[in-house]
Motif scaffolding. Structure first.
Motif, short mmCIF file in Angstrom:
data_model
loop_
_atom_site.label_atom_id
_atom_site.label_comp_id
_atom_site.label_asym_id
_atom_site.label_seq_id
_atom_site.Cartn_x
_atom_site.Cartn_y
_atom_site.Cartn_z
N MET A 120 0.82 -1.20 0.00
CA MET A 120 0.00 0.00 0.00
C MET A 120 0.86 1.26 0.00
N LYS A 121 1.98 1.21 0.75
CA LYS A 121 2.84 2.38 0.80
C LYS A 121 3.46 2.66 -0.56
N ARG A 122 3.90 1.58 -1.25
CA ARG A 122 4.49 1.76 -2.57
C ARG A 122 3.44 2.25 -3.57
N SER A 123 2.24 1.73 -3.50
CA SER A 123 1.17 2.16 -4.39
C SER A 123 0.87 3.64 -4.19
N ARG A 124 0.93 4.08 -2.94
CA ARG A 124 0.70 5.49 -2.64
C ARG A 124 1.79 6.35 -3.28
N GLY A 125 3.04 5.87 -3.19
CA GLY A 125 4.15 6.61 -3.79
C GLY A 125 4.02 6.69 -5.30
N LEU A 126 3.61 5.58 -5.93
CA LEU A 126 3.44 5.57 -7.38
C LEU A 126 2.33 6.54 -7.80
N PHE A 127 1.26 6.55 -7.03
CA PHE A 127 0.16 7.49 -7.33
C PHE A 127 0.66 8.93 -7.29
N PHE A 128 1.40 9.27 -6.25
CA PHE A 128 1.87 10.65 -6.10
C PHE A 128 2.82 11.06 -7.22
N VAL A 129 3.81 10.20 -7.53
CA VAL A 129 4.80 10.60 -8.53
C VAL A 129 4.20 10.69 -9.92
N ILE A 130 3.34 9.74 -10.28
CA ILE A 130 2.74 9.76 -11.61
C ILE A 130 1.75 10.92 -11.74
N THR A 131 0.95 11.15 -10.70
CA THR A 131 0.00 12.26 -10.73
C THR A 131 0.72 13.59 -10.79
N GLY A 132 1.77 13.74 -9.97
CA GLY A 132 2.53 14.98 -9.98
C GLY A 132 3.16 15.25 -11.34
N ALA A 133 3.74 14.23 -11.96
CA ALA A 133 4.36 14.38 -13.27
C ALA A 133 3.33 14.75 -14.33
N MET A 134 2.15 14.14 -14.25
CA MET A 134 1.08 14.48 -15.20
C MET A 134 0.64 15.93 -15.01
N PHE A 135 0.53 16.37 -13.76
CA PHE A 135 0.17 17.76 -13.51
C PHE A 135 1.20 18.71 -14.12
N TRP A 136 2.49 18.38 -13.97
CA TRP A 136 3.54 19.22 -14.54
C TRP A 136 3.38 19.33 -16.05
N GLY A 137 3.25 18.17 -16.70
CA GLY A 137 3.17 18.17 -18.16
C GLY A 137 1.93 18.87 -18.69
N ILE A 138 0.78 18.57 -18.09
CA ILE A 138 -0.47 19.18 -18.55
C ILE A 138 -0.49 20.67 -18.21
N GLY A 139 0.16 21.05 -17.11
CA GLY A 139 0.21 22.46 -16.73
C GLY A 139 0.84 23.32 -17.83
N GLY A 140 1.86 22.79 -18.49
CA GLY A 140 2.47 23.53 -19.59
C GLY A 140 1.51 23.71 -20.75
N THR A 141 0.74 22.67 -21.05
CA THR A 141 -0.23 22.75 -22.15
C THR A 141 -1.34 23.74 -21.82
N VAL A 142 -1.80 23.74 -20.57
CA VAL A 142 -2.83 24.70 -20.16
C VAL A 142 -2.29 26.13 -20.25
N SER A 143 -1.02 26.31 -19.91
CA SER A 143 -0.40 27.64 -20.04
C SER A 143 -0.40 28.08 -21.50
N GLN A 144 -0.12 27.15 -22.40
CA GLN A 144 -0.15 27.46 -23.83
C GLN A 144 -1.52 27.97 -24.25
N LYS A 145 -2.56 27.33 -23.75
CA LYS A 145 -3.93 27.77 -24.09
C LYS A 145 -4.20 29.18 -23.56
N LEU A 146 -3.72 29.47 -22.35
CA LEU A 146 -3.89 30.80 -21.78
C LEU A 146 -3.18 31.86 -22.62
N PHE A 147 -2.00 31.53 -23.11
CA PHE A 147 -1.25 32.48 -23.94
C PHE A 147 -1.92 32.70 -25.29
N GLN A 148 -2.31 31.61 -25.94
CA GLN A 148 -2.75 31.69 -27.33
C GLN A 148 -4.21 32.08 -27.49
#
Length: 306
Positions: A1-29
């Protein structure tokens, strides 16, 4: 369970980073949001939130302790201005002039820049793994920027320049932060660096709430996502994942970020992305995976700083 929690956090955080850049692009354009305004607001709000997390969950004494010695205070100011602010501004400028997919992948050339810097400074020798890493980065960069054409580029030159500068800034950011992170918690260093960078840029254009009046509700939601999810939660989740995952594992799963940026840019914003560009993106992602799985990497490249 502890490892699953860690995987959830790292994958979710990385997805937020990547998608955040795309959302910024929409705000600019689509909403013509000013880059100075967005970067300063993003840094100030996210930095304050991260310092609040430190105050509630960890050693509160570090919040002011980092300012009590002249050398650490000076180092933090330099890191905030030439590390944090430089990374965020150049990255956003590359997105504004090009797109989030290319900007994110160019920023990930930072590990190669660090390898070359350490070799030039004779702090490291060129190994077989380093050579493969450099070749993958150069091949990926060529395919990404040209889409296989020798006569034209797939994105504007200005976007490429800002993207490469973002990689340079991230390389400096990564190397310069090491001594500070040995003395203080990462939430303290990154939180204060964001506040410093945001305050400095606010001297150019203060992020007044009045600037939000003309934005529709949809744009405000995008702005909230960039600041809270794409910056503050992305970083915090990555840090939390390190409680149950090794840095090597976290770095490996952190490669979800450029994939999220590419997929969201192509699928959501309908940006063209040719077959050769996909191959180039694959080369850069493979380079990151090789760096993550090395037993003795030539550098310690940690996305938890960004």
């Amino acid at each position: 369970m502890k490892r699953s929690r860690g995987l959830f956090f790292v994958i979710t955080g990385a997805m937020f980073w990547g998608i955040g850049g795309t959302v910024s692009q929409k705000l600019f354009q689509e909403y013509d949001v000013d880059i100075n305004w967005l970067v300063s607001a993003r840094l100030l709000i996210a930095g304050i939130l991260l310092l609040a997390v430190q105050f509630m969950k960890k050693d509160r004494s570090q919040l002011l302790g980092v300012w009590k010695q002249k050398h650490t205070a000076a180092a933090l100011l330099i890191f905030g201005l030439f590390g944090m602010l430089a990374v965020q501004y150049t990255y956003m400028a590359s997105i504004q002039l090009g797109n989030a997919a290319v900007a994110t992948l160019l920023q990930y050339l930072a590990p190669v820049m660090i390898i070359l810097y350490l070799i030039v400074r004779k702090q490291s020798v060129l190994s077989g793994n380093d050579l493969i890493t450099v070749l993958l980065a150069l091949t990926g960069c060529f395919l990404l920027l040209t889409n296989g054409s020798l006569t034209e580029l797939s994105v504007p030159v200005s976007a490429i320049v800002w993207g490469i500068l973002s990689g340079v800034a991230l390389a400096f950011y990564t190397l310069y932060a090491v001594p500070l992170l040995k003395q203080f918690d990462s939430l303290v260093i990154v939180g204060w660096a964001m506040v410093i960078g945001g305050a400095a840029l606010s001297a150019v254009q203060f992020p007044s709430p009045m600037d939000l009046v003309h934005l529709p509700a949809e744009a405000l939601m995008y702005l909230l996502f960039v600041i809270v999810f794409g910056t503050m939660l992305a970083f915090w989740f990555y840090i939390e994942s390190l409680q149950s995952l090794s840095p090597k594992e976290a770095s490996l799963f952190g490669t979800v970020e450029p994939l999220a940026a590419v997929l969201s840019t192509v699928l959501w914003l309908s940006e063209p992305f040719g077959a050769f560009q996909w191959a180039g993106a694959g080369c850069i992602v493979l380079m990151m995976v090789l760096l993550a799985v090395q037993k003795e990497p030539a550098l310690s490249f940690k996305k938890d700083l960004a």
